[in-house]
Design an enzyme around this catalytic site. Structure first.
Site, PDB file in Angstrom:
ATOM      1  N   ASN A   9       0.944  -0.975  -0.116  1.00 22.51           N
ATOM      2  CA  ASN A   9       0.046  -0.071   0.072  1.00 22.51           C
ATOM      3  C   ASN A   9       0.997   1.067  -0.040  1.00 22.51           C
ATOM      4  O   ASN A   9       1.711   1.565   1.171  1.00 22.51           O
ATOM      5  CB  ASN A   9      -0.792  -0.139   1.165  1.00 22.51           C
ATOM      6  N   ARG A  84      -2.560  -2.109  -3.451  1.00 24.64           N
ATOM      7  CA  ARG A  84      -4.033  -1.388  -3.036  1.00 24.64           C
ATOM      8  C   ARG A  84      -3.828  -0.079  -3.787  1.00 24.64           C
ATOM      9  O   ARG A  84      -2.926   0.655  -3.852  1.00 24.64           O
ATOM     10  CB  ARG A  84      -4.011  -1.150  -1.548  1.00 24.64           C
ATOM     11  N   HIS A 173     -12.978   2.474   0.493  1.00 23.74           N
ATOM     12  CA  HIS A 173     -12.755   1.392   1.623  1.00 23.74           C
ATOM     13  C   HIS A 173     -13.578   0.284   1.157  1.00 23.74           C
ATOM     14  O   HIS A 173     -13.828  -0.517   2.098  1.00 23.74           O
ATOM     15  CB  HIS A 173     -13.551   1.998   3.051  1.00 23.74           C
ATOM     16  N   LEU A 200     -14.743   2.765  10.718  1.00 21.80           N
ATOM     17  CA  LEU A 200     -14.368   4.108  11.451  1.00 21.80           C
ATOM     18  C   LEU A 200     -13.025   4.395  11.726  1.00 21.80           C
ATOM     19  O   LEU A 200     -12.588   3.310  12.953  1.00 21.80           O
ATOM     20  CB  LEU A 200     -15.438   4.274  12.841  1.00 21.80           C
ATOM     21  N   ASN A 202      -9.246   6.687  10.786  1.00 21.50           N
ATOM     22  CA  ASN A 202      -8.968   8.114  10.576  1.00 21.50           C
ATOM     23  C   ASN A 202      -9.648   8.588   9.199  1.00 21.50           C
ATOM     24  O   ASN A 202     -10.463   9.792   9.380  1.00 21.50           O
ATOM     25  CB  ASN A 202      -7.548   8.358  10.199  1.00 21.50           C
ATOM     26  N   GLY A 203     -10.018   7.667   8.277  1.00 14.17           N
ATOM     27  CA  GLY A 203     -11.110   7.920   7.237  1.00 14.17           C
ATOM     28  C   GLY A 203     -12.223   7.012   7.886  1.00 14.17           C
ATOM     29  O   GLY A 203     -12.178   5.963   8.327  1.00 14.17           O
ATOM     30  N   ARG A 232     -11.226  15.115   8.288  1.00 12.55           N
ATOM     31  CA  ARG A 232     -12.095  15.428   7.291  1.00 12.55           C
ATOM     32  C   ARG A 232     -13.628  15.923   7.590  1.00 12.55           C
ATOM     33  O   ARG A 232     -14.023  15.179   8.670  1.00 12.55           O
ATOM     34  CB  ARG A 232     -12.179  14.412   6.091  1.00 12.55           C
ATOM     35  N   GLY A 324     -14.076   1.769  15.258  1.00 11.50           N
ATOM     36  CA  GLY A 324     -15.310   0.939  15.486  1.00 11.50           C
ATOM     37  C   GLY A 324     -14.756  -0.472  16.208  1.00 11.50           C
ATOM     38  O   GLY A 324     -15.687  -1.024  16.882  1.00 11.50           O
ATOM     39  N   GLU A 325     -13.734  -0.789  16.140  1.00 11.93           N
ATOM     40  CA  GLU A 325     -13.140  -1.973  16.990  1.00 11.93           C
ATOM     41  C   GLU A 325     -12.819  -1.671  18.323  1.00 11.93           C
ATOM     42  O   GLU A 325     -12.801  -2.526  19.126  1.00 11.93           O
ATOM     43  CB  GLU A 325     -11.654  -2.358  16.034  1.00 11.93           C
ATOM     44  N   ASN A 326     -12.297  -0.602  18.568  1.00  8.89           N
ATOM     45  CA  ASN A 326     -11.924  -0.174  19.842  1.00  8.89           C
ATOM     46  C   ASN A 326     -12.655   0.709  20.767  1.00  8.89           C
ATOM     47  O   ASN A 326     -12.165   0.983  22.081  1.00  8.89           O
ATOM     48  CB  ASN A 326     -10.711   0.384  19.957  1.00  8.89           C
ATOM     49  N   GLU A 378      -7.864  -5.520   5.544  1.00  7.25           N
ATOM     50  CA  GLU A 378      -7.863  -5.049   4.304  1.00  7.25           C
ATOM     51  C   GLU A 378      -6.677  -5.804   3.556  1.00  7.25           C
ATOM     52  O   GLU A 378      -6.520  -6.077   2.362  1.00  7.25           O
ATOM     53  CB  GLU A 378      -7.464  -3.659   4.224  1.00  7.25           C
TER      54      GLU A 378
HETATM   55  P1  ADP Z   1      -6.527   4.340   9.523  1.00  5.72           P
HETATM   56  O1  ADP Z   1      -7.837   4.862   8.891  1.00  5.72           O
HETATM   57  O2  ADP Z   1      -5.475   5.545   9.583  1.00  5.72           O
HETATM   58  O3  ADP Z   1      -5.965   2.853   9.159  1.00  5.72           O
HETATM   59  P2  ADP Z   1      -7.237   3.195  12.062  1.00  5.72           P
HETATM   60  O4  ADP Z   1      -8.281   2.296  11.361  1.00  5.72           O
HETATM   61  O5  ADP Z   1      -6.241   2.580  12.726  1.00  5.72           O
HETATM   62  O6  ADP Z   1      -6.872   4.447  11.178  1.00  5.72           O
HETATM   63  O7  ADP Z   1      -8.009   4.281  13.277  1.00  5.72           O
HETATM   64  C1  ADP Z   1      -7.418   5.133  14.008  1.00  5.72           C
HETATM   65  C2  ADP Z   1      -8.328   5.657  14.913  1.00  5.72           C
HETATM   66  O8  ADP Z   1      -8.823   4.647  15.853  1.00  5.72           O
HETATM   67  C3  ADP Z   1      -7.776   6.903  15.795  1.00  5.72           C
HETATM   68  O9  ADP Z   1      -8.710   7.908  15.883  1.00  5.72           O
HETATM   69  C4  ADP Z   1      -7.795   6.230  17.280  1.00  5.72           C
HETATM   70  O10 ADP Z   1      -7.771   7.135  18.081  1.00  5.72           O
HETATM   71  C5  ADP Z   1      -8.665   5.292  17.111  1.00  5.72           C
HETATM   72  N1  ADP Z   1      -8.514   4.134  18.016  1.00  5.72           N
HETATM   73  C6  ADP Z   1      -7.517   3.400  18.381  1.00  5.72           C
HETATM   74  N2  ADP Z   1      -7.411   2.580  19.531  1.00  5.72           N
HETATM   75  C7  ADP Z   1      -8.486   3.071  20.244  1.00  5.72           C
HETATM   76  C8  ADP Z   1      -9.128   3.129  21.514  1.00  5.72           C
HETATM   77  N3  ADP Z   1      -8.579   2.319  22.187  1.00  5.72           N
HETATM   78  N4  ADP Z   1     -10.298   3.499  21.695  1.00  5.72           N
HETATM   79  C9  ADP Z   1     -10.861   4.667  20.963  1.00  5.72           C
HETATM   80  N5  ADP Z   1     -10.318   4.971  19.638  1.00  5.72           N
HETATM   81  C10 ADP Z   1      -9.272   4.140  19.554  1.00  5.72           C
END
Ligand code: ADP
Length: 395
Positions: A9, A84, A173, A200, A202-203, A232, A324-326, A378
């Site tokens: 990528n 990618r 995405h 969810l 950064n993008g 954004r 979304g995962e965290n 991905e």
């Molecule tokens: P990218 O789109 O650059 O691949 P990621 O999918 O890694 O980015 O997502 C980054 C976002 O995930 C950031 O806003 C980061 O703060 C958020 N994030 C990562 N871990 C946590 C967490 N434990 N709680 C809340 N947000 C989180």
């Protein structure tokens, strides 16, 4: 033996890579070369024992960085390279083997993705130079959304802008939405269910998927449309450009820069685009952080509700991407804005589903739509599409 794929990528100053074997017990070798072209370029990654490494890169262009990456593959050589590629326009509805014609088409599509496609092509050129005999496959972010019907992809603009200039909604995405919706089908023992997916990171984007096909998505001609994101703005009044230009004398470049890099969570909070920091700051009473999280979650719910119109039946919602995962907080707030979907969040399951856990977080009422948290993959999806294309070509 199934081929192992080097997934690349490539950005203008970075290369994210992963060597992925189809053999289940072979660990991935993955990492990131960043700040290429600057004096502090670095290569970071993990080895087959899961140990992290980091090294400085000197005099580094993309080809040299790939050579350094090759040295980190512990003697395992790829059988193919999967790239990618952000924008495939209307031509690419699935992955494609890269030959001169495909490379030229990617270059032509650069008008629609001026920041991304040329950088992706730099990666293609560098890997072709380094591995002239290996098949190279392009996997497009837009391809999965090529199944959108015209009512979802057309803007209400003069026809000629679409016909002559390709002005329409494309969506991005795609590999992530495709991966998590397919996984949700498998985990739910459904064949081609109706899913709303929320990527969810950064993008950020949402998608409506029915029988494995994307029927609508929140991003449009560019990845700026739709949800509020890290930096954004997402949707704004389309007259905002004219207003800022006339009233404040801002140039197009400045407006573009503010909407893409100075808005979203960062702009609204005045603090950061990092959701972890925002959650902490909001907990300590920071008003900007609190508002940024409120707007972010409300807009996700609004987008999911709107996209539900595309689905004949709603089997569930899938959360993925870093946030979304965290973030149990974001998921809970989004679900709370959708009471008419009768979702029934299981709070304990929601709270414990973080850090790469794949789990169902609803109350499992038979009549209620499911809520899944599914870590996206991905790179794995790009490797799988690369393998599948090669198998078809060899058949
Ligand atoms: P990218 O789109 O650059 O691949 P990621 O999918 O890694 O980015 O997502 C980054 C976002 O995930 C950031 O806003 C980061 O703060 C958020 N994030 C990562 N871990 C946590 C967490 N434990 N709680 C809340 N947000 C989180």
């Amino acid at each position: 033996m199934k081929p192992s794929v080097l997934v690349v990528n490539c950005g203008s100053s970075s290369i994210k890579y992963a060597l992925i074997s189809a053999e289940p017990n072979q660990p991935r070798l993955a990492g990131l070369a960043e700040r290429l072209g600057s004096s502090n370029a670095r290569l970071k990654g993990v080895d087959s024992q899961g140990r992290a490494f980091e090294q400085a890169l000197t005099d580094t262009d993309h080809t040299r960085a790939l050579e350094a990456i090759l040295d980190r593959l512990e003697g395992r050589l790829p059988d193919a390279v999967g790239h990618r590629i952000v924008h495939g326009g209307e031509r690419f509805t699935r992955a494609a083997l890269i030959d001169d014609d495909v490379a030229a088409a990617i270059e032509e599509t650069a008008a629609l993705a001026p920041l991304h496609n040329p950088a992706n092509l730099q990666g293609v050129a560098a890997t072709r130079q380094l591995f002239p005999d290996l098949p190279q496959v392009a996997v497009f972010d837009t391809a999965f959304h090529q199944t959108l019907p015209p009512r979802a992809y057309r803007y209400a603009l003069p026809e000629a802008l679409y016909r002559d200039h390709g002005i329409r909604r494309y969506g991005f995405h795609g590999t992530s939405h495709a991966y998590v919706s397919e996984r949700a089908d498998t985990l739910s023992s459904l064949v081609g269910g109706g899913w709303l997916t929320a990527h969810l990171g950064n993008g950020c984007s949402t998608a409506a998927i029915w029988e494995g096909k994307s029927l609508d998505t929140s991003m449009g001609l560019t990845p700026l449309e739709g949800l509020m994101m890290g930096t954004r703005s997402g949707d704004v009044d389309p007259s905002l450009h004219a207003h800022l230009s006339r009233q404040l004398g801002w140039s197009l470049e400045r407006i573009d820069d503010v909407l893409n890099r100075g808005s979203g969570l960062l702009g609204l909070s005045g603090l950061t685009n990092d959701m972890r920091e925002l959650e902490d700051a909001a907990g300590e009473g920071h008003e900007g952080a609190r508002l940024a999280i409120e707007v972010f979650c409300y807009r996700i719910a609004k987008s999911l509700a709107a996209l539900s119109c595309a689905l004949p039946r709603l089997d569930g919602i899938v959360f993925t991407g870093g946030i979304g995962e965290n973030s149990p907080l974001v998921r809970e707030k989004v679900v709370a804005h959708l009471p008419h979907f009768t979702l029934g969040l299981d709070r304990a399951a929601n709270a414990r589903t973080v850090r790469g856990r794949e789990d169902r977080i609803d109350g499992r009422h038979p009549a209620a739509p499911r809520l899944w948290v599914i870590p996206t993959d991905e790179e794995g999806r790009i490797a799988a599409e690369t393998r599948q294309l090669l198998e078809e070509n060899n058949a």
